[in-house]
Design an enzyme around this catalytic site. Sequence first.
Site, PDB file in Angstrom:
ATOM      1  N   LEU A 198     -13.701  35.651   2.567  1.00 46.46           N
ATOM      2  CA  LEU A 198     -13.081  35.599   1.233  1.00 46.46           C
ATOM      3  C   LEU A 198     -14.136  35.341   0.163  1.00 46.46           C
ATOM      4  O   LEU A 198     -14.139  35.988  -0.888  1.00 46.46           O
ATOM      5  CB  LEU A 198     -12.014  34.503   1.171  1.00 46.46           C
ATOM      6  CG  LEU A 198     -10.707  34.768   1.869  1.00 46.46           C
ATOM      7  CD1 LEU A 198      -9.805  33.537   1.775  1.00 46.46           C
ATOM      8  CD2 LEU A 198      -9.999  35.989   1.298  1.00 46.46           C
ATOM      9  N   SER A 226      -9.948  40.738  -4.985  1.00 39.84           N
ATOM     10  CA  SER A 226     -11.035  41.490  -4.357  1.00 39.84           C
ATOM     11  C   SER A 226     -10.656  42.088  -3.008  1.00 39.84           C
ATOM     12  O   SER A 226     -11.418  42.881  -2.451  1.00 39.84           O
ATOM     13  CB  SER A 226     -12.241  40.577  -4.161  1.00 39.84           C
ATOM     14  OG  SER A 226     -11.902  39.525  -3.262  1.00 39.84           O
ATOM     15  N   ALA A 237     -16.071  38.440  -0.388  1.00 38.40           N
ATOM     16  CA  ALA A 237     -15.283  39.422  -1.142  1.00 38.40           C
ATOM     17  C   ALA A 237     -15.195  39.050  -2.616  1.00 38.40           C
ATOM     18  O   ALA A 237     -15.300  39.916  -3.495  1.00 38.40           O
ATOM     19  CB  ALA A 237     -13.885  39.544  -0.550  1.00 38.40           C
ATOM     20  N   GLU A 238     -15.002  37.769  -2.900  1.00 46.16           N
ATOM     21  CA  GLU A 238     -14.886  37.310  -4.280  1.00 46.16           C
ATOM     22  C   GLU A 238     -16.234  37.307  -5.002  1.00 46.16           C
ATOM     23  O   GLU A 238     -16.292  37.124  -6.214  1.00 46.16           O
ATOM     24  CB  GLU A 238     -14.263  35.918  -4.322  1.00 46.16           C
ATOM     25  CG  GLU A 238     -12.784  35.912  -3.995  1.00 46.16           C
ATOM     26  CD  GLU A 238     -11.937  36.612  -5.045  1.00 46.16           C
ATOM     27  OE1 GLU A 238     -12.007  36.250  -6.237  1.00 46.16           O
ATOM     28  OE2 GLU A 238     -11.199  37.546  -4.655  1.00 46.16           O
ATOM     29  N   GLY A 239     -17.315  37.508  -4.259  1.00 50.79           N
ATOM     30  CA  GLY A 239     -18.641  37.590  -4.864  1.00 50.79           C
ATOM     31  C   GLY A 239     -19.272  36.249  -5.156  1.00 50.79           C
ATOM     32  O   GLY A 239     -20.270  36.163  -5.860  1.00 50.79           O
TER      33      GLY A 239
END
Length: 163
Positions: free
Chosen positions: A23, A135, A26-28
Amino acid sequence: MSTARCEIAPQTNANRAAFLDALAWAEGTDNGRQATTDRGYDVLVGGGLFTSYATHPNILVPIPRYKISSTAAGRYQLLYRWYAPYAKSLGLIDFSPLAQDKIALQQIREQGALPLIDAGDFELAIAKVRNIWASLPGAGYGQNEQQMANLLAAYSRAGGAIK
């Protein structure tokens, strides 16, 4: 702030920890491209950093690319409006890495995805929680969604098992 992964909770198995890592990827917030000093726990939406875990920073950041502003902060980009209710229900006193992990796990639990994660059913777990994180593949918020194959690779690199 520390750079070591915090101890989330005794019931957090390897798949759950890997899912949280995926996660964050994905969220960076923890993907190797962010200037974080604390594995993404200190990241504001848009890439800025905050320096105190005393509470959610509640900083409204304009994101011109999407024509929105957001208070998303931390490793899992939690909006400020959700922090107080989760902090109260979980008995949290701050926005520390441990608190952020507990909130993310509670959000996942509420969507019925924890048993799926435990069983290694990664793609179905992602489908269950994609309404929380923009995301994720199929989230539908009009923001940058990661491809499932790349997300799965991040999960596997973090030690997650697939059924």
